[in-house]
Scaffold this motif. Sequence first.
Motif, PDB file in Angstrom:
ATOM      1  N   ALA A  17      -5.394   0.038  -0.849  1.00  0.00           N
ATOM      2  CA  ALA A  17      -4.870  -1.275  -1.227  1.00  0.00           C
ATOM      3  C   ALA A  17      -3.909  -1.218  -2.406  1.00  0.00           C
ATOM      4  CB  ALA A  17      -6.035  -2.220  -1.548  1.00  0.00           C
ATOM      5  N   ILE A  25      -5.012  -8.130   1.653  1.00  0.00           N
ATOM      6  CA  ILE A  25      -5.624  -6.808   1.630  1.00  0.00           C
ATOM      7  C   ILE A  25      -7.129  -6.890   1.411  1.00  0.00           C
ATOM      8  CG2 ILE A  25      -5.719  -4.618   0.370  1.00  0.00           C
ATOM      9  CD1 ILE A  25      -2.731  -4.906  -0.162  1.00  0.00           C
ATOM     10  N   ALA A  37       0.605  -5.486   5.976  1.00  0.00           N
ATOM     11  CA  ALA A  37      -0.624  -5.959   5.327  1.00  0.00           C
ATOM     12  C   ALA A  37      -1.202  -7.154   6.068  1.00  0.00           C
ATOM     13  CB  ALA A  37      -0.327  -6.334   3.874  1.00  0.00           C
TER      14      ALA A  37
END
Length: 467
Positions: free
Chosen positions: A50, A219, A411
């Motif tokens: 992330a 995320i 994402a």
Amino acid sequence: MKNNSRWISLLLVLTAPLLSVIDVFIINVAIPAIRKGIHASEAQLQLVIALYLLAYACLLVTGGRSGDYFGRKKVFLAGMLGFSLASALCGLAHTPFFLNTARFLQGITAAFMVPQTIAFIQVLFPDANERTKAIGWYGITLGLASMLGQFLGGFLTSFQFWVDGWRLIFFINVPIGLTAVVLGFRYLPETRPEHKQAFDLEGVLLLTGALICFIVPLIQGRELGWPVWCMLLLLVSAGLFVAFYRHQQVKKKRMQQPLIDMDLFLIPDFTRGIGAVICCFIMHSSFLLMSALLFQNGYGFSPLVSGGCFVLWGGCMLLCSLWSMKLVSRNGKQTVLAGVFLMAVSTALQLVFFTGSTPSLMVIGLVLLLHGAGAGFTYSTLLNVTLRSVPAPFAGASAGIYSTAQQAAGAFGIAATGGLFFSVLEKSNYQTAFLFGSAANLLTLFVMGLLVLTLPAGKAANSMVTD
């Protein structure tokens, strides 16, 4: 600039997308080995992925505009040197905190070096035919990087070397990056920096804040069960995007240099192309994630066998990217549409063959070959038709926007389509989860096809000029 020198420069700047994309995919297969090596928790492992994506996606526009302002050669070399050093730090990490800090630095430096590649292509190749070939090689590089990331992640973590295999996935960046820096000093030309007006620091802060508030929930939201703070951040991001847009318009009216000239979005090829790019990478990121999980956890394949499957996908993508260089010059958006169609057919076949009992490796290989062919016809040609009418003064900003759209869409694909996959997985098995996720990808490809159809059919005039 001599023709041979331009192609040498292209080879050098292509190391940026090569390394940055490898580091997106190589980490997925190596996660179990990393967890064992540094004794990380599940939450700390999530941050390994992330934090890189967060820093990378949030600073791409700033990185692209920095090349316009300070000079693309300077920014590229600084970014590549920083990326190499951050990679070395990742390989040396012995604690989760150290590794995650180094991964965040990797993302920051990648955000500054990668947009220079697209910007350099637009400036180095003013001729439309040569630029088409150069963009084709950019697409080939993305395919090669995706393939190498999956394969090397499985290969390096499956065998014992003089150092833990997962550390080598970071160390291999160092000699490549440092070589690119040394050769770049000699062969890369410098572009004329735009020092007429001050760099738009306020715009950088507003846009970066908006992207952080947008991407962090994407995320982390699914893993945390979408807490209230994730929803609040999404609302804050919407407000910051509005504030950023108004700030840029005010700067333009005052004859000051904005971070992004909103006139870019008056170019039909660019605006509609960005919409298609978003759909493309929503599908791309979720497809690779779900396939990797299905092959290893659903079918029980080893990391090496799973990585080998994606070698077929990436190899076919490379060959079709080479072919697409010639096709896009003659057929324009029709080449993109052919790629979308092939990926849609492959996705439909995945719904049939991947959602029951374990298929043979031959069936998996054929389906992935078809998907790779579609990707090869799509990724580089979509970049070409999106940026073909963008003038050189917009090179850095358009490159940053394009790359940001890719990463933010990736994402979102993991959060949305991947979230659907994991939600079904909690109540069923990997095959059923893959069925729902692939159905969502098929719908995304349909929307992408409609957007590509709206692109102008004629060939764009050569509006590019050199710096």
